[in-house]
Design an enzyme around this catalytic site. Structure first.
Site, mmCIF file in Angstrom:
data_model
loop_
_atom_site.group_PDB
_atom_site.id
_atom_site.type_symbol
_atom_site.label_atom_id
_atom_site.label_comp_id
_atom_site.label_asym_id
_atom_site.label_seq_id
_atom_site.Cartn_x
_atom_site.Cartn_y
_atom_site.Cartn_z
ATOM 1 C CG HIS A 1 83.197 40.105 57.678
ATOM 2 N ND1 HIS A 1 83.837 41.310 57.552
ATOM 3 C CD2 HIS A 1 83.371 39.732 58.967
ATOM 4 C CE1 HIS A 1 84.376 41.650 58.702
ATOM 5 N NE2 HIS A 1 84.104 40.703 59.576
ATOM 6 N NE ARG B 1 91.949 41.854 60.495
ATOM 7 C CZ ARG B 1 92.125 42.516 59.360
ATOM 8 N NH1 ARG B 1 93.047 42.117 58.493
ATOM 9 N NH2 ARG B 1 91.392 43.577 59.066
ATOM 10 C CG ASP C 1 83.055 38.927 62.674
ATOM 11 O OD1 ASP C 1 82.725 40.023 62.184
ATOM 12 O OD2 ASP C 1 84.210 38.481 62.601
ATOM 13 C CE LYS D 1 79.664 43.064 61.843
ATOM 14 N NZ LYS D 1 80.707 42.271 61.191
ATOM 15 C CB THR D 2 78.104 44.681 67.305
ATOM 16 O OG1 THR D 2 79.214 44.163 66.576
ATOM 17 C CG2 THR D 2 77.977 43.926 68.618
ATOM 18 C CB SER E 1 84.752 49.017 61.945
ATOM 19 O OG SER E 1 84.913 49.562 63.227
ATOM 20 N NE ARG F 1 88.666 43.921 67.694
ATOM 21 C CZ ARG F 1 87.797 43.723 66.718
ATOM 22 N NH1 ARG F 1 86.747 42.959 66.903
ATOM 23 N NH2 ARG F 1 87.965 44.311 65.546
ATOM 24 C CE LYS G 1 87.943 39.057 61.296
ATOM 25 N NZ LYS G 1 86.499 38.856 60.972
#
Length: 533
Positions: A222, A60, A259, A244-245, A240, A324, A202
């Site tokens: 988020h 981004r 997410d 979290k994942t 990041s 990704r 996003k």
């Protein structure tokens, strides 16, 4: 599909000024993959996933995302370095240019989709793309209408995306040739000059972060979310690198989403229909669900193959660190369908504190939770250059500052209100260092972190004693099943207690200085929760 295709072609897109003869509407993933390969825009890896490159931009561009400043947004958007205003005349100018550019193409790809798994908040979206692989991303990431819903589908929002169209900054009001422009009045997102697919995802997330809290009294978040066998929901916030994942992917719990979520008066629901996961250093051992999702239908971005093969080298960052993969939620074996759950019982704020100051697990009061939520803290090792070992703090409001059109105090206030109303437990989990900062201490074992989260979810920390952190004020349990008691108070793990006290004060100062920009928009309860030093 013939009837809705004709309808879209002749009635809907004509209203936008698009008269393309080569209109591809609502194609299947197999068709989009075949078209991408035939056009030389992608290749299949050894497991059948489509691998593409997004071109000049592999992430981004926050400095090139604009919100149209008009009567709707002027006094409601929190204008800052992430919410950059652009005049409405430039929106109209860019939209016309973008549509003229796409209208001259022999082919374009159009998809009707929606966001928000809760039907009460469903947001219908029409996505118009220059390339078939961009349309595959939209298929993977947004929710997919049933075929019988298409004939009468009415989009509330449009995404118009053309990587090949470049703005003229001096004429079009942009910073450079790439841009993402959101108009809440015209309910349109314009994306040009960049092929990075995450701009679409996003963009809609930013839209929902305005609409849901501002207009619907729904807290947008988020975060990831999962649900236990008894229906208990847990929410995980974290920047990041905080885990979290990994930590929300629990084989004993259903994944609601990884997410983006909304929290209503009686439920939590996923905004999306898919996952967009980082693949750098991905392995089957560490993250089997993501690894096994990379097959036919998945879209993999900016990776490298091992020489002479079609096998992805997940360790390679030759193109970008931000490699990704996107895939539909049903590629995950334990995905919750539909992706909704009840009210959260536990919230986890994940941080990777490379200073080794924060406790591995602690319980927060509502005021502390709101303060930490607005702070959105983590600290990483500063870099990979020789000799660079000092950690670097990162603060991102509400764990998602670039996507929040409203003042962070709005989201934090809603979080605190819901916490109190529903008696939700909020925990801070430090997945970072213990026994000293990076270079002296050691990283917290994943098995210990999992044990702490499991204990919190099972209610096993309710009856234990707690200590108060002298600087940050959070409550630290003195015991936890499956975890050595001596690591639960971070100060006790440091050989040099004076050094710990100094580092703790240093970090507290960083928190207070960071919070100054939010102080005028929050309550006294939140301000009182600041660290004391």
């Amino acid at each position: 599909m013939i009837a809705p295709t004709i309808m879209i072609k002749e009635k809907k897109l004509a209203a936008l000024g698009l008269q393309n003869t080569g209109l591809h509407y609502q194609l299947s993933p197999a068709e989009l993959i075949e078209q991408t390969v035939l056009r030389g825009q992608g290749i299949l890896n050894d497991t059948g996933a489509l691998c593409i490159r997004t071109g000049e931009f592999t992430g981004r561009c926050p400095k090139d995302k604009f919100i149209v400043k008009d009567a709707v947004t002027e006094n409601s958007v929190d204008w800052n370095n992430f919410n950059i205003p652009i005049e409405e005349k430039y929106f109209h100018q860019l939209k016309k240019k973008l549509l003229d550019y796409l209208g001259a193409k022999e082919e374009i790809w159009v998809r009707d989709a929606y966001a928000c798994a809760d039907p009460a908040y469903r947001l219908n979206i029409r996505v118009i793309n220059e390339n078939p692989w961009s349309n595959l991303f939209a298929y993977n990431m947004f929710l997919r209408p049933a075929e019988n819903e298409l004939e009468n589908f009415e989009p509330e929002w449009h995404i118009i995306q053309a990587p090949g169209f470049k703005a003229e900054p001096l004429i079009d009001g942009t910073r450079q040739h790439n841009f993402a422009v959101v108009s809440f009045t015209h309910k349109t997102i314009l994306i040009g000059g960049t092929g990075y697919t995450g701009e679409m995802k996003k963009g809609i997330f930013s839209v929902l972060n305005y609409i849901l809290p501002h207009d619907k009294n729904v807290l947008s978040m988020h975060c990831s979310a999962n649900m236990g066998k008894e229906g208990d929901v847990a929410v995980f916030f974290g920047l990041s690198g905080t885990g979290k994942t990994t930590l929300s992917a629990d084989p004993n719990r259903k994944l609601i989403g990884d997410d983006e979520h909304g929290w209503t008066n009686n439920s939590v629901f996923n905004f999306e229909g898919g996952c967009y996961a980082k693949t750098i250093d991905l392995s089957q051992e560490k993250e089997p669900e993501i690894f096994n999702a990379i097959h036919a239908g998945a879209l993999v971005e900016n990776i490298q193959f091992f020489p002479g093969t079609r096998q992805i080298d997940f360790s390679s960052s030759a193109i970008t660190e931000n490699t990704r993969v996107s895939y539909p939620l049903d590629f995950i074996s334990n995905a919750q369908e539909p992706s909704t759950g009840g009210l959260p019982k536990n919230i986890f704020f994940l941080t990777c504190d490379a200073y080794g100051v924060l406790p591995p697990i602690s319980k927060l009061t509502p005021g502390q939770a709101m303060y930490q939520f607005i702070s959105g803290y983590t600290a990483k090792v500063a870099g990979t250059e020789a000799g660079v070992t000092e950690p670097k703090s990162t603060f991102s409001a509400c764990f998602g500052a670039p996507f929040l059109p409203l003042h962070p105090g709005k989201y934090a206030g809603m979080l605190g209100e819901k916490m109190k109303k529903h008696d939700v437990n909020v925990w801070m989990i430090n997945t970072g260092w213990s026994g000293g900062p990076y270079g002296i201490g050691s990283r917290m074992k994943l098995s210990y972190t999992r044990a702490m989260i499991t204990a919190a979810l099972k209610g096993e920390l309710h009856g234990v004693g707690y200590e108060t952190h002298p600087v940050f004020g959070m409550q630290m349990p003195v015991s936890c099943p499956g975890v050595p008691a001596e690591i639960l108070n971070p100060r006790s793990t440091w050989a040099d207690k004076t050094a710990y006290d100094a580092k703790s004060k240093d970090l507290a100062v960083q928190f207070v200085q960071n919070f100054e920009k939010y102080a005028s928009g929050v309550t006294g309860e939140i301000l009182e929760a600041a660290p004391k030093y």
